[in-house]
Structure formats: structure tokens, C-alpha cells
Design an enzyme around this catalytic site. Sequence first.
Site, mmCIF file in Angstrom:
data_model
loop_
_atom_site.group_PDB
_atom_site.id
_atom_site.type_symbol
_atom_site.label_atom_id
_atom_site.label_comp_id
_atom_site.label_asym_id
_atom_site.label_seq_id
_atom_site.Cartn_x
_atom_site.Cartn_y
_atom_site.Cartn_z
ATOM 1 N N GLY A 118 0.211 5.737 2.314
ATOM 2 C CA GLY A 118 1.303 4.859 2.720
ATOM 3 C C GLY A 118 1.469 4.819 4.230
ATOM 4 N N GLY A 131 0.820 -1.209 0.000
ATOM 5 C CA GLY A 131 0.000 0.000 0.000
ATOM 6 C C GLY A 131 0.851 1.255 0.000
ATOM 7 C CB CYS A 132 4.213 2.066 0.930
ATOM 8 S SG CYS A 132 3.663 2.018 2.636
ATOM 9 C CD GLU A 133 3.034 6.611 -5.160
ATOM 10 O OE1 GLU A 133 4.081 7.258 -5.329
ATOM 11 O OE2 GLU A 133 1.933 7.023 -5.512
ATOM 12 C CB SER A 134 8.709 4.278 -1.048
ATOM 13 O OG SER A 134 8.621 5.520 -1.679
#
Length: 135
Positions: free
Chosen positions: A121, A50-53
Site C-alpha cells: 500500500g 493498491g491499498c487495502e484501506s
Amino acid sequence: MSLSPEAQAALDAFAGQPGWEQRARLLMQWGERLPALGEAQRTEQHRVHGCESQVWLLGECHDGRWQFRASSDARLLRGLLALLLVRVNDLPAEQLQQVDVAQWFDSLGLGRQLSPSRSNGLNAVLQRMRELTQA
């Protein structure tokens, strides 16, 4: 809910910054203080989805209070994670359920700078913390 001495220190440090540029610099410094996770800890099992990074999270309970460690491949996110950890570390599971991420970052003067994807995130990280406390 009262703040830990570490969370209060973070609040005081950020409140003393006159503008976004100074808060951003302080945010990076907080990220540098985040202890690195070893290769064995940066695994798919510990990854927060659920985090881009890429973000990894580990949690342990000692005497009913939770301690979390986290890391990210993104520098800004490491700072945000460090600030989230000072807010939630040493809380019992029931208090962790009540933490409001948006309110915490607003009180630090960082709320407006959080993009929707960063907000999502951080909420995913908090949700994963809550899942760990229920396991």
C-alpha cells in the site's frame, strides 16, 4: 540524499523509542497530526488503488518542489502516511524518484512491523506520487 528537518525530527523521535509498543504509540500520534482532507478531496479521482484501506492523495508543485496531502480511513495507515509525507514533501520530482520506502521505514524501526499488504500500500502511494510528478 539528505533529509529535511521534519524527516530528521521523525527519525530522531522514533530512534529514541525503546520498543515496538512505544513506536506504535508514536505512530498513532503522528497520524493524529495529519490534516484531515475535506469531503470534496476524498473522491475517486484522488483515491490510491493498491491499498487495502482507503487512501486519498493530493499533490501540488510549488517552485519545482512537491507538497502532498494524504488521508486514510485506517488509523495506523494515517501514521504511516504522515511519516511518508515528512520524507517526501518539499522534494523536487527527480529526488522523489529515488526515495526508498522500505529503507525509510526500516530506519524508523518500523520495517519489521509492516505487513506485506501495508508495504504494498505504501509503495502504491509512492508510485501514485511519482505519477503525479510526471503528469
